[in-house]
Each structure stands twice: as structure tokens, then as C-alpha cells.
Design a protein around this motif. Sequence first.
Motif, PDB file in Angstrom:
ATOM      1  N   ARG A  30       5.920  49.440 -17.120  1.00 40.80           N
ATOM      2  CA  ARG A  30       6.768  48.483 -17.834  1.00 40.80           C
ATOM      3  C   ARG A  30       7.690  49.224 -18.800  1.00 40.80           C
ATOM      4  N   GLY A  31       8.959  48.887 -18.741  1.00 39.71           N
ATOM      5  CA  GLY A  31       9.916  49.508 -19.648  1.00 39.71           C
ATOM      6  C   GLY A  31      10.501  50.799 -19.107  1.00 39.71           C
ATOM      7  N   PHE A  32      10.039  51.244 -17.948  1.00 33.71           N
ATOM      8  CA  PHE A  32      10.581  52.484 -17.374  1.00 33.71           C
ATOM      9  C   PHE A  32      10.915  52.246 -15.915  1.00 33.71           C
ATOM     10  N   SER A  33      12.123  52.572 -15.534  1.00 35.37           N
ATOM     11  CA  SER A  33      12.556  52.434 -14.150  1.00 35.37           C
ATOM     12  C   SER A  33      13.001  53.790 -13.629  1.00 35.37           C
ATOM     13  N   TYR A  34      12.710  54.034 -12.363  1.00 35.92           N
ATOM     14  CA  TYR A  34      13.110  55.303 -11.764  1.00 35.92           C
ATOM     15  C   TYR A  34      14.597  55.310 -11.406  1.00 35.92           C
ATOM     16  N   ALA A  35      15.204  54.125 -11.315  1.00 35.90           N
ATOM     17  CA  ALA A  35      16.611  54.041 -10.905  1.00 35.90           C
ATOM     18  C   ALA A  35      17.549  54.891 -11.777  1.00 35.90           C
ATOM     19  N   PRO A  36      17.416  54.871 -13.118  1.00 33.58           N
ATOM     20  CA  PRO A  36      18.308  55.727 -13.926  1.00 33.58           C
ATOM     21  C   PRO A  36      18.133  57.218 -13.639  1.00 33.58           C
ATOM     22  N   ILE A  37      16.925  57.617 -13.233  1.00 33.90           N
ATOM     23  CA  ILE A  37      16.718  59.030 -12.878  1.00 33.90           C
ATOM     24  C   ILE A  37      17.568  59.384 -11.659  1.00 33.90           C
ATOM     25  N   VAL A  38      17.560  58.499 -10.674  1.00 35.52           N
ATOM     26  CA  VAL A  38      18.382  58.728  -9.477  1.00 35.52           C
ATOM     27  C   VAL A  38      19.866  58.759  -9.853  1.00 35.52           C
ATOM     28  N   ALA A  39      20.281  57.824 -10.700  1.00 35.02           N
ATOM     29  CA  ALA A  39      21.679  57.779 -11.129  1.00 35.02           C
ATOM     30  C   ALA A  39      22.068  59.060 -11.865  1.00 35.02           C
TER      31      ALA A  39
END
Length: 423
Positions: free
Chosen positions: A5-14
Motif C-alpha cells: 500500500r502506498g507504493f507502486s512499481y509503475a513509477p520505477i518503470v517510468a
Amino acid sequence: MTETRGFSYAPIVAAAFILWTPVGMFGGQGYSALLALAAIPAGFLVDWRHPSRPAICLLLLALWSGISGIWSAESDPLVSGSLTKGTFGVNAAGLRIVLTALGAALVLGACMRIKEAPGRAAIVILAALAVHGLETATVAAFPDMMLSAYAPFSDPVKEAPQNILRSANAFCLALPLLLTLCWFLKGWQRYATIAAALILATCAFRLIGSDVALLAVIFLALSWAVVSWLPQSGFRVLLGVVAFAIVFAPIILSTLGPAAVNSGLPLSASSKSRVFAWSLAAEKTRERPITGHGIEASKEWRETFSERPNLLALMKKSTDITNIPWENYRILPGHPHNMGLQLWAETGFIGVALAIATLFFLALAIPPPAALPPAIRFAAAGLIGTTFALFSLSYSVWNEAFWASVALAAAGIITVSKARLTP
């Protein structure tokens, strides 16, 4: 395990895609490091207890390839250089390919567990790829200016032209995802824009001089046709074609290649070079069909045309250049320039069987084309097609930077597919 919760992997990919274009401009070797950086946080998100079957087969293939280094004539020390001096590097191809396979499995596994990607992450990814497209078009339109721009960083005569070609090849992998932007348009404007983009890409690749990139555009379009005609089984058909090309590579390439040269087709010098390299690699495959000659063994196949009179006769017959001593030239300069044939020659039937198993389970795991939004359906199909083009004519199968770029491109497609703005 799901995303915390509160952390998404999507920004890492971006964030990884922000560096996509700079890395591509300088030859693409940095894609390996980019994948490694993206894999570190991914390790905390994937479900280690239930690895996917494609990932297991891929890692087994990488491990078998590494083991084959035991009997390969080409052997390097595991590592070299110094961390303090900035010259540290991993030399053993087996270790590099294992680490790349692991990194790809982690990154793609983490992407699959994204519940919903922020729209801004998708926008960053697509914007970064648009920059790469602009850079590719600029190189094609103003080659002298771009070569001069490389001068402070690399040799504009030898190194820079090679970097430009590799950057164009990397853009081939980015193009299918970039074209999802066209799906925000409606009606005839969408299809006119897609057609214009493909024509511009073709012109750019032609001006840059990348034959394999031109082939990639053709394969991209054919892949789109397949998933359009076969909305339920299109991906399985595409991956089946790749599997067929791998299994029968020694027969197809050693037969059709020389036939194409004999027919008098206007093949470029590089194309003819590949044909002769395929013939030699096919011969080597028959010598050790089960285990192969070992990873990167083809680097040590130093036979010249004088040792293969049949190939020498074909070379002399197919060229008007008579003032070059073809007898002294190596038939296979470095690697066969076909990954399926190289798998057979260096890892044998065992390596090929593991590659086919990876494709088989991947075909079972991918949803049917009709289950995906049209933009993502065509992006995924296009990535298969463009990868297959590069697979067939360009890099060594052990080029970990290439596979890292493929994994990152796939991660971008998955991430964009989970964003609200997906058309």
C-alpha cells in the motif's frame, strides 16, 4: 505478494524509461544496467513462492547456456578490472545472460502485479519514447550534424555510426508502444497517423542504413495483421512462428541462403556475409547436435573461405569485386547473426528445447489478443515482430543488452496497459 500500500512499481518503470533514449544513443549497452536497477525494487514485489513457468524455463535456458561455457573454446575470466578505477566488468557470457534473465523475470513479474498504474507514469514512458523517435528522425535528416555531436563522446568515424545503428534498432523495439499514442485519435485520423508514422520510420531507417530496422517495420505490420485476423490465437501463432524458425534454422538458413545468392538477387554485402556465416554455423551444428559447442564458441571459428571451397566459389560468383583476396577472409566474423542458428550451434538440442519450452509456456500465459485493449494488443504483437526481426539478422543471442531492452520494452507495454489513460 502484491504491491504494498502506498507504493507502486509503475513509477520505477517510468523512471527507467527516462534514460531509455540516452542509453540508446550511445549504443544500448547501458540497457543491462538499467534493467538491473529496475530489478532491485522488483525483487521485493514478486511472488517468489510461485514463479511462472515461462520464467522457470527462461532461467533454465540461461543456466544451461552458462554451463555450456565449460566446453566452449571461448573462455574469459569471470570478472576483470577494478571497482575503484571504474574498469570493473563481468566477462563470462554465461553469468551475464543468467543475471539478465533473472532481472527480466523480476521486472516483468513486478509489472504483472501492478494493480493500476498512475496516468503520469504512462505519460512519462510515452514521452520518453517520443524523444527517441525525434532523435532517430534527426539523425536520419541531419547525419553530419549528429555525427559531429557525437565527437566529444565517441569516435565519429568508427564508434558513432555503430551507435547510431544500434540506437535505430532500439527504437524498433520502442516503436510498437509509441504507436499507442495514435489510438487517442478517432476514425480515419487514427489510421492515417499510424500509416504516416510507419512511412516516416521506414524512411528514417533507410536513410540511417539499417536493413534490419526496415525488416522490423515489415514484421511489425505482419504481426498486426496476424492478431487482427486471429483475435483468439494471434499471439500463439506469432510465438509459434518464432519457435518454428528456431527449430528449423539449420535447415532453412543453410538451404535458402545460398539459393538466394545463386539466384542473383541484389543482396547487400552484409547480407551475403550472413549467408556464408549461416552455412558454416549449420555445419558446426551437425558436429555436436545435442550439447552444442558451448556459449560464444562461434567467436573461435576462424575458418577462412580458402578452407571452404564451395563457399569461396559462391562468393566469387556472386560479386563483381575481384581485387580482394577472399580466400583470406573469415567466413563467420564473431557470431552467426541469427539467434536460432546460434542456439543450435552453441547450446545444441538441449538449449533449443528449453527455448521452445519458454515460448510454449509464454504463449499459454499471454491473454488472447481480443482480451486486451486494441492499442495494447497491437503494441504487444508489434514487439514480438520487431524482436523477431532483430533476432533473425542482427545481434548475438548472448547480447544481454539487447535482451534487457526487450524486457524493458515489454515492461513499458504492461505498465501503460494498466494506466487509466490507456485508449
